[in-house]
Every structure is written in C-alpha cells, then in structure tokens.
Design an enzyme around this catalytic site. Structure first.
Site, mmCIF file in Angstrom:
data_model
loop_
_atom_site.group_PDB
_atom_site.id
_atom_site.type_symbol
_atom_site.label_atom_id
_atom_site.label_comp_id
_atom_site.label_asym_id
_atom_site.label_seq_id
_atom_site.Cartn_x
_atom_site.Cartn_y
_atom_site.Cartn_z
ATOM 1 N N LYS A 52 0.959 -1.329 0.064
ATOM 2 C CA LYS A 52 0.226 -0.093 -0.039
ATOM 3 C C LYS A 52 0.789 1.355 -0.001
ATOM 4 O O LYS A 52 0.769 2.310 -0.631
ATOM 5 C CB LYS A 52 -0.852 0.087 1.253
ATOM 6 C CG LYS A 52 -2.004 -0.895 1.114
ATOM 7 C CD LYS A 52 -2.629 -1.264 2.115
ATOM 8 C CE LYS A 52 -3.714 -2.520 1.993
ATOM 9 N NZ LYS A 52 -4.671 -2.778 3.089
ATOM 10 N N GLN A 96 -4.876 -2.081 9.791
ATOM 11 C CA GLN A 96 -4.900 -3.296 9.120
ATOM 12 C C GLN A 96 -5.394 -4.599 10.116
ATOM 13 O O GLN A 96 -4.917 -4.606 11.403
ATOM 14 C CB GLN A 96 -3.195 -3.612 8.578
ATOM 15 C CG GLN A 96 -3.011 -4.812 8.128
ATOM 16 C CD GLN A 96 -3.638 -4.970 6.743
ATOM 17 O OE1 GLN A 96 -3.250 -3.805 6.070
ATOM 18 N NE2 GLN A 96 -4.004 -5.888 6.183
ATOM 19 N N ASP A 119 -11.674 2.463 4.353
ATOM 20 C CA ASP A 119 -11.914 0.966 4.339
ATOM 21 C C ASP A 119 -13.285 0.774 4.066
ATOM 22 O O ASP A 119 -13.770 -0.355 4.044
ATOM 23 C CB ASP A 119 -11.160 0.195 5.445
ATOM 24 C CG ASP A 119 -9.876 -0.407 4.816
ATOM 25 O OD1 ASP A 119 -9.745 -0.657 3.792
ATOM 26 O OD2 ASP A 119 -9.177 -0.719 5.898
#
Ligand code: NDP
Length: 284
Positions: A52, A96, A119
């Site tokens: 990322k 994460q 997200d």
C-alpha cells in the site's frame, strides 16, 4: 471457446493513472494522505502495508506507517487513531486487520472518523452503503464493480450470485450489485443446492476462502465469473476460489488469481483516499 480473461492488473493500472493525474491537479496543499496502522508481526499484514505504501508513493499520495508491537494495548491504539483523526495531512486511516486479541477490532474501527474511514468499515459507512448514500465502500467489493464496469459487463437486470457473506467482501459486494440493479442472490455455508443456485448466475462472485471450490458444473455457459479468493496450496501456489482451467472453458469472462480482484483492492484504496481529500476540499 475459453472465456475472456478480465485483466485486473491492467484495469488497476488505469485506475492508478487516473488517481495520479487527479492528485497532481489537487496540488501540494491538498495532497491526499493515508496512514496505515499495523499492530504485531503478521507477515501477510506487513506485505499488504508495504504494498500500500509503494502504491501511494507511485501516485503521489502522502503515506505514513505506524507499526506498533504485538503487546500494544487497546488504549494505545485508540489514542493513535484519535491523533490521526485530528491530523490535517491525513485523509485516510487504514487499520490493518487482524488486530491482536487484546484489542477490540470493532471499537478501533468505529473510532476512525467516518470521513477518514477509507476502508468503509465504520458503522456509519456501512449504513450509508445499505441506504445507497455517498460514503466509503470497502475496497475489494468496489474493485469488483470497477472490474465489471471496465469490462462492459451489463449489471442491470443480470442475476448476480454472490457466494460468501462476510462484512468485508460478500455482503458489500451484494449491496453494490443491487444498487447497480442486478437481481442478487447471496449464498453461504448453509445454502442448499449451491451448485444449482450458482448455475443460475449471469455474474458469479466467489468469495469463499476455499481453494478451487467453484467447479465447472456450477457455472452457466457464458457467465461472468469473478474470483475473489486468495488461497495458498501446500505446494506454495496461490489459487482462487474457482477451479480456473475447467471453469474458463464454460464461462464467458473470468478473473485470474493472481492478477484479477487482488490488484483492484489497492487501487480502490487509493481512489477512496483521493475521494476523501476531494470531499474535504469541497467542504472547506
Ligand atoms: P470469510 O471467511 O470471512 O467468509 C467466507 C464466506 O464463504 C462465508 O460467508 C462462508 O459462509 C462462505 N462459505 C464458506 N464455505 C462455504 C461453502 N462450503 N459453501 C458456501 N459458502 C461457504 O472470508 P472473506 O470474505 O474475508 O474472504 C473470502 C476470500 O476472499 C478469501 O480467500 C480471502 O483471502 C479473499 N480476499 C481477497 C481479497 C482481495 O483483495 N482479492 C480481499 C479480501 C479477501 P458462512 O457465513 O455461512 O460461514
């Protein structure tokens, strides 16, 4: 005739190029910024976060990584997230998953302010997706829709069957397909006559997490098959949830693994981060 291969790598590259141009247009004062929070030493998570960061650099998005030790407390993670919530350089916060067991994931995800929840995991964004209102949508399902649109697949009126009902893939994918006017069936481990249901699909989405689970007999002639799965076989090979070689003889179009949905997920994260910076600018 073998199915047309939907090239996720190439489509993701086009999305990234688009993001890069838009980031340049925004200029340095509104440069989008993404912060990744990683707790512990999960090897797969470390690879995702590294990829990322590289993707951000490539398109000109500012990125920072907060790598905390495995024994970090929930309070410490929450306080970091709250600091990032206030940081004007940061437009997207990515926590994460999975987090170590002493940390309540839901609490952390809901501490990220919805405006920076790139997200799409915050309850507010989940609700907006259900209501078909402007908000952040999880990156993998967003990538699936982008793949279908870029491949000129007719979604409206199609029967889409989604196998898998997780909060990060199956459910949001089903909702997006519904918002694009597909007739949607969601399947899971308790679905009866799964092969028969799958055979009705014009668009079949496999998000199961079982290697090569979808067999040729489960696919209608000419169907579009999107394989979300990422599974490692004992011999080290990475395969999807679809039994690719036989299925491609019957499908009309199919995504490979790797090189299908996977590259789209990161591309959509970049797009969501850009979107966040643009919405902030519009509001200012
Ligand atoms: P989950 O394990 O959270 O969900 C799997 C779903 O599949 C569940 O709804 C489960 O049903 C269903 N399922 C399991 N076994 C069967 C069965 N025998 N018949 C029918 N349905 C079944 O997985 P995720 O949604 O998180 O991920 C799915 C796959 O996608 C994984 O391989 C993952 O690695 C991959 N993935 C890929 C990403 C990418 O970027 N390409 C991103 C995220 C995930 P039930 O609810 O009844 O248990």
């Amino acid at each position: 005739m073998p199915a047309k291969r939907i090239d996720g790598k190439a489509i993701a590259q086009e999305v990234r190029a688009r993001v890069k141009t838009e980031v340049e247009k925004l200029g340095p004062s509104d440069r989008p910024g993404l912060a990744a929070v990683l707790v512990g030493e999960n090897p797969a998570s470390k690879i995702y976060v590294r990829n990322k960061r590289k993707a951000c650099e490539e398109v000109g998005i500012y990125s920072e990584e907060h790598h905390l030790p495995e024994e970090t407390t929930e309070a410490e993670v929450l306080s970091l997230v709250e600091r990032l919530n206030q940081d004007p350089k940061i437009h997207g916060i990515l926590v994460q998953l999975p987090l170590p067991k002493q940390i309540n994931e839901r609490k952390v995800l809901d501490t990220v302010i919805p405006e920076k929840d790139v997200d799409g995991f915050h309850y507010i964004n989940v609700g907006k997706l259900v209501a078909n209102e402007k908000g952040f949508v999880p990156c993998t399902p967003l990538g699936i829709i982008e793949l279908l649109l870029a491949s000129k697949v007719e979604i409206a009126g199609a029967h889409a069957v989604v196998v898998g009902r997780s909060n990060i893939v199956g459910k949001p994918a089903a909702l997006l397909l519904l918002h694009h006017h597909a007739t949607v069936t969601i399947c899971h481990s308790k679905t009866k006559n799964l092969p028969e249901v799958c055979r009705q699909a014009d668009i079949l989405i496999a998000a199961i997490g079982k290697p090569q689970f979808v067999k040729k007999e489960m696919v209608k002639e000419g169907a579009v098959v999107i394989d979300v799965g990422i599974n490692r076989l004992p011999d080290g090979r990475i395969v999807g949830d679809v039994d690719f070689d036989p299925v491609q003889e019957r499908a009309g179009a199919i995504t490979p693994v790797p090189g299908g949905v996977g590259p789209m997920t990161i591309a959509m994260l970049l797009l969501n981060t850009l979107q966040s910076a643009k919405w902030k600018k519009e509001k200012a």
